[in-house]
Design a protein around this motif. Structure first.
Motif, PDB file in Angstrom:
ATOM      1  N   PRO A 120       0.825  -1.218   0.000  1.00 25.95           N
ATOM      2  CA  PRO A 120       0.000   0.000   0.000  1.00 25.95           C
ATOM      3  C   PRO A 120       0.860   1.268   0.000  1.00 25.95           C
ATOM      4  O   PRO A 120       2.074   1.218   0.102  1.00 25.95           O
ATOM      5  CB  PRO A 120      -0.773  -0.131   1.310  1.00 25.95           C
ATOM      6  N   GLY A 121       0.175   2.383  -0.079  1.00 29.03           N
ATOM      7  CA  GLY A 121       0.826   3.695  -0.104  1.00 29.03           C
ATOM      8  C   GLY A 121       0.322   4.482  -1.284  1.00 29.03           C
ATOM      9  O   GLY A 121      -0.207   5.598  -1.147  1.00 29.03           O
ATOM     10  N   HIS A 122       0.470   3.901  -2.472  1.00 31.23           N
ATOM     11  CA  HIS A 122      -0.075   4.525  -3.675  1.00 31.23           C
ATOM     12  C   HIS A 122      -1.592   4.447  -3.661  1.00 31.23           C
ATOM     13  O   HIS A 122      -2.282   5.357  -4.127  1.00 31.23           O
ATOM     14  CB  HIS A 122       0.507   3.839  -4.905  1.00 31.23           C
ATOM     15  N   SER A 123      -2.114   3.354  -3.139  1.00 30.22           N
ATOM     16  CA  SER A 123      -3.544   3.196  -2.872  1.00 30.22           C
ATOM     17  C   SER A 123      -3.664   2.282  -1.654  1.00 30.22           C
ATOM     18  O   SER A 123      -2.713   1.572  -1.310  1.00 30.22           O
ATOM     19  CB  SER A 123      -4.281   2.606  -4.085  1.00 30.22           C
ATOM     20  N   PRO A 124      -4.817   2.288  -0.987  1.00 31.66           N
ATOM     21  CA  PRO A 124      -4.934   1.541   0.278  1.00 31.66           C
ATOM     22  C   PRO A 124      -4.725   0.043   0.144  1.00 31.66           C
ATOM     23  O   PRO A 124      -4.187  -0.599   1.052  1.00 31.66           O
ATOM     24  CB  PRO A 124      -6.355   1.863   0.739  1.00 31.66           C
ATOM     25  N   GLY A 125      -5.174  -0.546  -0.980  1.00 30.89           N
ATOM     26  CA  GLY A 125      -5.089  -1.991  -1.128  1.00 30.89           C
ATOM     27  C   GLY A 125      -4.195  -2.433  -2.269  1.00 30.89           C
ATOM     28  O   GLY A 125      -4.415  -3.500  -2.851  1.00 30.89           O
ATOM     29  N   HIS A 126      -3.194  -1.646  -2.564  1.00 28.73           N
ATOM     30  CA  HIS A 126      -2.285  -1.983  -3.666  1.00 28.73           C
ATOM     31  C   HIS A 126      -1.544  -3.281  -3.366  1.00 28.73           C
ATOM     32  O   HIS A 126      -1.106  -3.528  -2.245  1.00 28.73           O
ATOM     33  CB  HIS A 126      -1.276  -0.852  -3.864  1.00 28.73           C
ATOM     34  N   VAL A 127      -1.414  -4.128  -4.401  1.00 29.04           N
ATOM     35  CA  VAL A 127      -0.626  -5.350  -4.267  1.00 29.04           C
ATOM     36  C   VAL A 127       0.333  -5.461  -5.442  1.00 29.04           C
ATOM     37  O   VAL A 127       0.111  -4.884  -6.515  1.00 29.04           O
ATOM     38  CB  VAL A 127      -1.509  -6.625  -4.205  1.00 29.04           C
ATOM     39  N   SER A 128       1.411  -6.194  -5.237  1.00 26.08           N
ATOM     40  CA  SER A 128       2.336  -6.587  -6.285  1.00 26.08           C
ATOM     41  C   SER A 128       2.349  -8.110  -6.345  1.00 26.08           C
ATOM     42  O   SER A 128       1.928  -8.779  -5.397  1.00 26.08           O
ATOM     43  CB  SER A 128       3.740  -6.047  -5.987  1.00 26.08           C
ATOM     44  N   LEU A 129       2.822  -8.661  -7.449  1.00 20.94           N
ATOM     45  CA  LEU A 129       2.836 -10.114  -7.648  1.00 20.94           C
ATOM     46  C   LEU A 129       4.266 -10.587  -7.857  1.00 20.94           C
ATOM     47  O   LEU A 129       5.020  -9.982  -8.625  1.00 20.94           O
ATOM     48  CB  LEU A 129       1.982 -10.496  -8.862  1.00 20.94           C
ATOM     49  N   PHE A 130       4.644 -11.680  -7.182  1.00 19.84           N
ATOM     50  CA  PHE A 130       6.023 -12.164  -7.228  1.00 19.84           C
ATOM     51  C   PHE A 130       6.047 -13.670  -7.414  1.00 19.84           C
ATOM     52  O   PHE A 130       5.262 -14.395  -6.799  1.00 19.84           O
ATOM     53  CB  PHE A 130       6.743 -11.797  -5.924  1.00 19.84           C
ATOM     54  N   ARG A 131       6.968 -14.125  -8.276  1.00 18.70           N
ATOM     55  CA  ARG A 131       7.178 -15.553  -8.465  1.00 18.70           C
ATOM     56  C   ARG A 131       8.591 -15.903  -8.017  1.00 18.70           C
ATOM     57  O   ARG A 131       9.572 -15.464  -8.615  1.00 18.70           O
ATOM     58  CB  ARG A 131       6.950 -15.948  -9.933  1.00 18.70           C
ATOM     59  N   GLU A 132       8.678 -16.689  -6.983  1.00 21.02           N
ATOM     60  CA  GLU A 132       9.965 -17.026  -6.366  1.00 21.02           C
ATOM     61  C   GLU A 132      10.872 -17.804  -7.322  1.00 21.02           C
ATOM     62  O   GLU A 132      12.094 -17.618  -7.331  1.00 21.02           O
ATOM     63  CB  GLU A 132       9.716 -17.860  -5.104  1.00 21.02           C
ATOM     64  N   ALA A 133      10.300 -18.668  -8.151  1.00 26.31           N
ATOM     65  CA  ALA A 133      11.099 -19.577  -8.970  1.00 26.31           C
ATOM     66  C   ALA A 133      12.083 -18.847  -9.867  1.00 26.31           C
ATOM     67  O   ALA A 133      13.236 -19.269 -10.017  1.00 26.31           O
ATOM     68  CB  ALA A 133      10.180 -20.466  -9.809  1.00 26.31           C
ATOM     69  N   ASP A 134      11.646 -17.745 -10.484  1.00 22.29           N
ATOM     70  CA  ASP A 134      12.548 -16.985 -11.345  1.00 22.29           C
ATOM     71  C   ASP A 134      12.662 -15.523 -10.923  1.00 22.29           C
ATOM     72  O   ASP A 134      13.242 -14.710 -11.630  1.00 22.29           O
ATOM     73  CB  ASP A 134      12.124 -17.076 -12.810  1.00 22.29           C
ATOM     74  N   ARG A 135      12.083 -15.211  -9.758  1.00 21.08           N
ATOM     75  CA  ARG A 135      12.194 -13.895  -9.139  1.00 21.08           C
ATOM     76  C   ARG A 135      11.670 -12.781 -10.049  1.00 21.08           C
ATOM     77  O   ARG A 135      12.254 -11.699 -10.165  1.00 21.08           O
ATOM     78  CB  ARG A 135      13.629 -13.619  -8.688  1.00 21.08           C
ATOM     79  N   VAL A 136      10.534 -13.076 -10.697  1.00 21.75           N
ATOM     80  CA  VAL A 136       9.854 -12.070 -11.510  1.00 21.75           C
ATOM     81  C   VAL A 136       8.869 -11.311 -10.630  1.00 21.75           C
ATOM     82  O   VAL A 136       8.085 -11.920  -9.895  1.00 21.75           O
ATOM     83  CB  VAL A 136       9.114 -12.708 -12.696  1.00 21.75           C
ATOM     84  N   LEU A 137       8.905  -9.992 -10.714  1.00 24.03           N
ATOM     85  CA  LEU A 137       8.035  -9.124  -9.929  1.00 24.03           C
ATOM     86  C   LEU A 137       7.172  -8.285 -10.859  1.00 24.03           C
ATOM     87  O   LEU A 137       7.694  -7.588 -11.727  1.00 24.03           O
ATOM     88  CB  LEU A 137       8.871  -8.206  -9.034  1.00 24.03           C
TER      89      LEU A 137
END
Length: 283
Positions: free
Chosen positions: A173-190
């Motif tokens: 959050p910060g930019h909006s109250p419920g902002h999320v990002s998506l991450f894949r550990e296997a190849d560390r793509v964000l």
């Protein structure tokens, strides 16, 4: 248009572009992103099973469907749509897409008021320190869309992302109250949404030429800079190798690592504006 769903009352075409507009890029075998004027949306998966992440600028639904057909074939239909947040440039084509596709939409529950017609985001801050984009941001839509009659579902509390095996969502959050990002550990793509971007979004010139630099969230729509800083630290700690931002171009490797390090170390000077409606004062 389905009367049970509507785009925002101030929905309108925004006459802005960049040198990357209309380009699709393949980041890895199952991750693509497309620049729709000045914002990116991602397509994750294969022709048999894929997910759309974010839904572009206003009036973009047909363009998004055409892009999907170009990547996955004429019968392309996602298993789901996942939203990083509900600002106008990330949900601009959403209603049209849902009318065509009738698929579930996943978002953080704190974004639901802005997706169900209940609450408007704060108006963009035209007083904030920044370039021409910041000064003209009062033209940007900020009223809520209403997809309450669609299959709007909360992202699971365990951090998994429905229909995206191997990925997890990160609360940023910060930019909006419920902002999320998506991450894949296997190849560390964000897929970072607007928590971290790779262009100085308040500068019209830098957006136009897509000048590459790791930045915090767009200044004119960010309402909580303390939360935004904590979110940047959280994403830096993941040590991503590839970042697909909401604005700007994909970055990877040493340039990304150094850019994130500098952003975390110098967040107050790189990201936080000197003045503005949501700036509490800088140390």
């Amino acid at each position: 248009m389905d009367m049970n769903m509507r785009q925002s009352e101030d929905n309108k075409f925004i006459p802005m572009t960049s040198v990357s507009s209309g380009m699709i890029k393949q980041v890895c075998p199952d991750v693509y992103y497309y620049t729709n004027q000045i914002v990116n949306f991602a397509l994750v998966g294969t022709a048999d099973h894929w997910v759309l992440v974010d839904a572009g600028m206003p009036k973009s639904s047909q363009e998004i469907m055409d892009v999907a057909k170009g990547v996955f074939g004429t019968l392309a239909r996602p298993a789901a749509i996942v939203l990083t947040h509900g600002h106008f440039d990330h949900v601009g084509g959403l209603v049209g897409l849902l009318e065509a596709w009738r698929v579930p939409v996943y978002a953080h529950p704190l974004e639901f008021p802005f997706l169900t017609g209940q609450q408007a985001y704060p108006e963009p801050d035209t007083t904030v320190e920044g370039g021409l984009n910041a000064k003209i941001s009062s033209y940007f839509p900020h009223e809520p869309i209403d997809i309450s009659q669609a299959r709007l579902l909360p992202l699971p509390a365990d951090g998994t992302v429905p229909a995206m095996p191997g990925w997890h969502w990160v609360f940023t959050p910060g930019h909006s109250p419920g902002h999320v990002s998506l991450f894949r550990e296997a190849d560390r793509v964000l897929i970072s949404g607007d928590a971290v971007i790779t262009v100085k979004q308040d500068s019209l010139y830098k957006v136009l030429v897509q000048k590459e630099e790791v930045q915090g969230p767009p200044r004119y729509l960010t309402t909580d800079w303390n939360a935004a800083y904590e979110s940047v630290k959280k994403l830096h700690a993941l040590q991503p190798q590839i970042i697909v931002p909401g604005h700007g171009q994909v970055m990877h490797g040493a340039a990304l690592e150094e850019g994130l390090h500098q952003l975390v170390t110098n967040f107050a000077t790189i990201a936080v504006p000197e003045y503005g409606r949501f700036v509490k004062g800088k140390d």
